[in-house]
Design an enzyme around this catalytic site. Sequence first.
Site, PDB file in Angstrom:
ATOM      1  N   SER A 132       0.620  -0.271   0.065  1.00  0.00           N
ATOM      2  CA  SER A 132      -0.048  -0.095  -0.067  1.00  0.00           C
ATOM      3  C   SER A 132       0.801   1.456   0.053  1.00  0.00           C
ATOM      4  O   SER A 132       1.864   1.424  -1.273  1.00  0.00           O
ATOM      5  CB  SER A 132      -0.826  -0.065   0.915  1.00  0.00           C
ATOM      6  OG  SER A 132      -1.949   0.746   0.929  1.00  0.00           O
ATOM      7  N   HIS A 142      -7.545  -5.736   0.778  1.00  0.00           N
ATOM      8  CA  HIS A 142      -6.452  -5.023   0.271  1.00  0.00           C
ATOM      9  C   HIS A 142      -4.993  -5.700   0.909  1.00  0.00           C
ATOM     10  O   HIS A 142      -4.066  -5.411   0.608  1.00  0.00           O
ATOM     11  CB  HIS A 142      -6.511  -3.672   0.532  1.00  0.00           C
ATOM     12  CG  HIS A 142      -5.470  -2.680   0.782  1.00  0.00           C
ATOM     13  ND1 HIS A 142      -5.043  -2.262  -0.574  1.00  0.00           N
ATOM     14  CD2 HIS A 142      -5.035  -1.952   1.929  1.00  0.00           C
ATOM     15  CE1 HIS A 142      -4.134  -1.785  -0.639  1.00  0.00           C
ATOM     16  NE2 HIS A 142      -4.398  -0.852   0.864  1.00  0.00           N
TER      17      HIS A 142
END
Length: 287
Positions: free
Chosen positions: A119, A266
């Site tokens: 991320s 994610h």
Amino acid sequence: MIFIFISLFAKIFFNYNDFFTNSHVKIMAKSLLNYQFHQVKQTINTPVLIFIHGLFGDMDNLGVIARAFSEHYSILRIDLRNHGHSFHSEKMNYQLMAEDVIAVIRHLNLSKVILIGHSMGGKTAMKITALCPELVEKLIVIDMSPMPYEGFGHKDVFNGLFAVKNAKPENRQQAKPILKQEINDEDVVQFMLKSFDVNSADCFRFNLTALFNNYANIMDWEKVRVFTPTLFIKGGNSSYIKIENSEKILEQFPNATAFTINGSGHWVHAEKPDFVIRAIKRFLNKN
């Protein structure tokens, strides 16, 4: 859709349903990040694996992945600025975060590294590679694109975190129901609670105020041109890497390949660590 993604990347897009000195770069970092360096006996040509966490995280977030490589690689794990036990700063952007990590690399006299970032850590890793490509042998980006992201995607998270800060709970048990009033995802609540710190003015180890004030910088991205071999790992259910952006990704990373892991979001490294480890090993073993 998968085959479109393959053709645009012009390389194999693996799909599993089973089974870290450019002389002209001036580094302005004044304080070293908090880090842990696990060194193993290795040949001089073996690069060090550097693991870089995402927003609201710390060095422990990629610990399971790091341990899988600790027998054959030296491992460097870091806390980015305003996270974990690293220094706090009012300023935060990818240039500064990259410089922070490069300062640690130089402090440890590392000549060759492999960057693995998730991320926000993935964007930091991409920026490091753009600034000092001669340091980075390979780059692995977990569920993040070299793209700016629009909007305020963590509004509920920030609302919950500031609610905790204002309430000043004495422990995690008291903080949890406050977070749950704003955050519906139990996994996200538990993730935030890992950084709860009753001795912090923000009630968390991360610098909540700085993260909020610099959120636009964290979501932003300036285009780069990087020829380092790069692997993008996508969570199958995540929208952070979009198939329609593959051409824009390749413009910046022409030597990129991609790997998707179905049934994961994610936080793919936490949801399906074995698949992430397998993908990384396969990429590292490629000449």
